[in-house]
Design a protein around this motif. Structure first.
Motif, short mmCIF file in Angstrom:
data_model
loop_
_atom_site.label_atom_id
_atom_site.label_comp_id
_atom_site.label_asym_id
_atom_site.label_seq_id
_atom_site.Cartn_x
_atom_site.Cartn_y
_atom_site.Cartn_z
N GLY A 274 -9.33 24.76 -29.33
CA GLY A 274 -9.52 26.01 -29.88
C GLY A 274 -10.22 24.95 -31.14
N LEU B 127 -9.33 26.07 -35.13
CA LEU B 127 -8.45 26.55 -35.34
C LEU B 127 -8.36 26.61 -36.88
N LYS C 109 -0.47 25.44 -34.91
CA LYS C 109 -1.73 27.32 -34.28
C LYS C 109 -1.57 26.62 -33.05
N GLY D 8 -11.39 33.19 -38.75
CA GLY D 8 -10.03 32.63 -38.53
C GLY D 8 -9.55 32.47 -39.75
N ILE E 224 -11.63 30.27 -29.64
CA ILE E 224 -10.61 29.25 -29.42
C ILE E 224 -11.15 29.93 -27.49
N ALA F 243 -3.57 23.07 -38.35
CA ALA F 243 -3.57 23.73 -36.83
C ALA F 243 -3.47 23.60 -35.81
N VAL G 207 -2.04 33.17 -35.80
CA VAL G 207 -3.45 32.34 -35.07
C VAL G 207 -4.73 32.91 -35.16
N GLY G 208 -5.92 32.26 -36.14
CA GLY G 208 -7.70 32.62 -35.58
C GLY G 208 -7.73 34.10 -36.45
N ASN H 296 -13.90 30.01 -36.68
CA ASN H 296 -12.96 29.45 -35.80
C ASN H 296 -13.53 30.50 -34.16
#
Ligand code: HSE
Length: 400
Positions: free
Chosen positions: A151, A153, A200, A295, A279, A197, A127-128, A277
């Motif tokens: 986020g 993402l 994630k 990201g 979050i 996304a 993730v990210g 990205n």
């Protein structure tokens, strides 16, 4: 010396090898042992590559070599990565991955297998990309009750939306250009329809809940219906459009969604542009915190994988705690969630729209043949009923 293997010598896998080579001094010091790439598994050969002698085609060679303590799984996709990961973990070999499909589909089971075999399954890069977010959730925010994560993402969709806004360009044109530049996949469905996304936000939500949020239960919309006309209205409203993954806990249940949202230009997410990205994490003591960076991309993502390799090297024969149980979270019904909506419909329906939606606020962006308006707050089910009665061109949810 800790010997490792890399599964998949594509963008991220070759990045892992490059990061280990280029930053070897720092990495070896921080791992407290020298890290050596002993094998690279791929279907292809790489003649002329400095690591061509490490390339092998048989996974069994790796998993049956007692010198191998850590595997980097950078293959992507569920199969055969799932089988390879389970086999490695059952032999007590730690696995570090960037594979969000696999983590979202089987993360808690793989974490359990790792625990049973006193090794670790780490997934910072899932993730990210290069943004530290899994480790902060697992290690840094442990004094918090986290109740809200939101986020941007997916870098591909953020790049497309940013270009559409800045250049008044159509979705199709920007997508084609992004594909030509290698920013978007030839089959871009997973990105543009929000599936990437979705996986994630399901991973982040599971870490927030310490239970499993199945990605299949996350309501997901992508950006393929967003047009440059929507950005004209957005500008009139002092807003921009971002594909957000949102997730929050309310009374022990979880609400999660991936969809494009109209957010104020003053919102911290509004300045996250291009492939970047971000979050947002809300904790009950810390309040808001935000994690921002690349990201996606070879070296940022590989850097996150290698940070997990270092963590595993420091914990050989020891468990790194990860709170993610196989039990499923209770989900809130998306139909009951309330939003304010921006709606476009044919201009001939102006009076009818006022009658059906009552509290409307018209947005005049000078678009011929149609009107745009925002509604009052209402549930998804109420909105859908009214929108069907009216017959609309499109709608986008607002977020403040
Ligand atoms: N396709 C993904 C993105 C790659 O565009 O963000 C990183 O997961």
């Amino acid at each position: 010396m800790v010997k490792i293997a890399v599964l998949g010598y594509g963008t991220v896998g070759s990045g892992v090898v490059e990061v280990i080579e280029r930053n070897k001094e720092e990495i070896n010091k921080r791992a407290t042992e020298e890290i050596e790439v002993k094998y690279i598994l791929d279907l292809r050969d790489f003649p002329g590559d400095p690591y061509e002698d490490r390339v092998v085609h048989d996974f069994n060679l790796i998993v049956n070599d007692p010198e191998i303590k850590i595997i980097c799984e950078t293959m992507g996709g569920v199969n055969p990565a799932y089988e390879f990961t389970r086999t490695a973990l059952r032999k007590g070999i730690s696995v570090c991955t960037s594979n969000k499909e696999l983590v979202a589909a089987h993360g808690p089971e793989l974490i359990r297998i790792a625990k049973e075999n006193i090794c670790n399954y780490l997934f910072e890069a899932s993730v990210g990309g290069g943004i530290p977010i899994i480790r902060p959730l697992n290690y840094s925010l442990t004094a918090e009750k986290i109740d809200n994560i939101m986020g941007i993402l997916n870098g591909t969709t953020n790049y497309i939306l940013t270009k559409m806004e800045r250049e008044n360009a159509s979705f199709d044109d920007v997508l084609k250009e992004a594909q030509a530049k290698g920013y978007a996949e030839r089959n871009p469905e997973a990105d543009i329809e929000g599936y990437d996304a979705c996986r994630k936000i399901a991973i982040l939500s599971s870490l927030m809940a310490e239970k499993t949020m199945k990605y299949e239960n996350v309501y997901t919309e992508g950006i393929s219906k967003i047009s440059n006309i929507d950005f004209k209205y957005a500008a009139k409203m002092g807003r921009t459009i971002k594909l957000l993954g949102i997730s929050r806990e309310e009374d022990g249940k979880y609400f999660a969604m991936v969809a494009p949202f109209l957010i104020p230009k003053t919102h911290p997410m509004a300045i996250v542009n291009g492939v970047f990205n971000a979050i947002f994490v809300h904790g009950n003591m810390l309040d808001d915190s935000m994690y921002y960076g690349r990201g996606a991309g070879k070296l940022p993502t590989a850097s996150a994988v290698v940070s997990d390799v270092i963590d595993c090297a420091r914990h050989i024969g020891k468990l790194i705690k990860c709170f993610w149980d196989e039990e499923e979270v209770a989900m809130k019904d998306v139909n009951k969630a309330e939003f304010v909506y921006f709606v476009r419909c044919d201009s001939s329906l102006h009076e009818e729209a006022l009658g059906i939606f009552e509290q409307v606020s018209v947005v005049d962006a000078g678009v011929e043949g149609e009107i745009g308006f925002t509604t009052g707050p209402m549930s998804e089910e109420e909105f859908n009923r009214k929108a069907e009665k009216l017959g609309i061109i499109s709608r986008i949810r607002l977020m403040d």
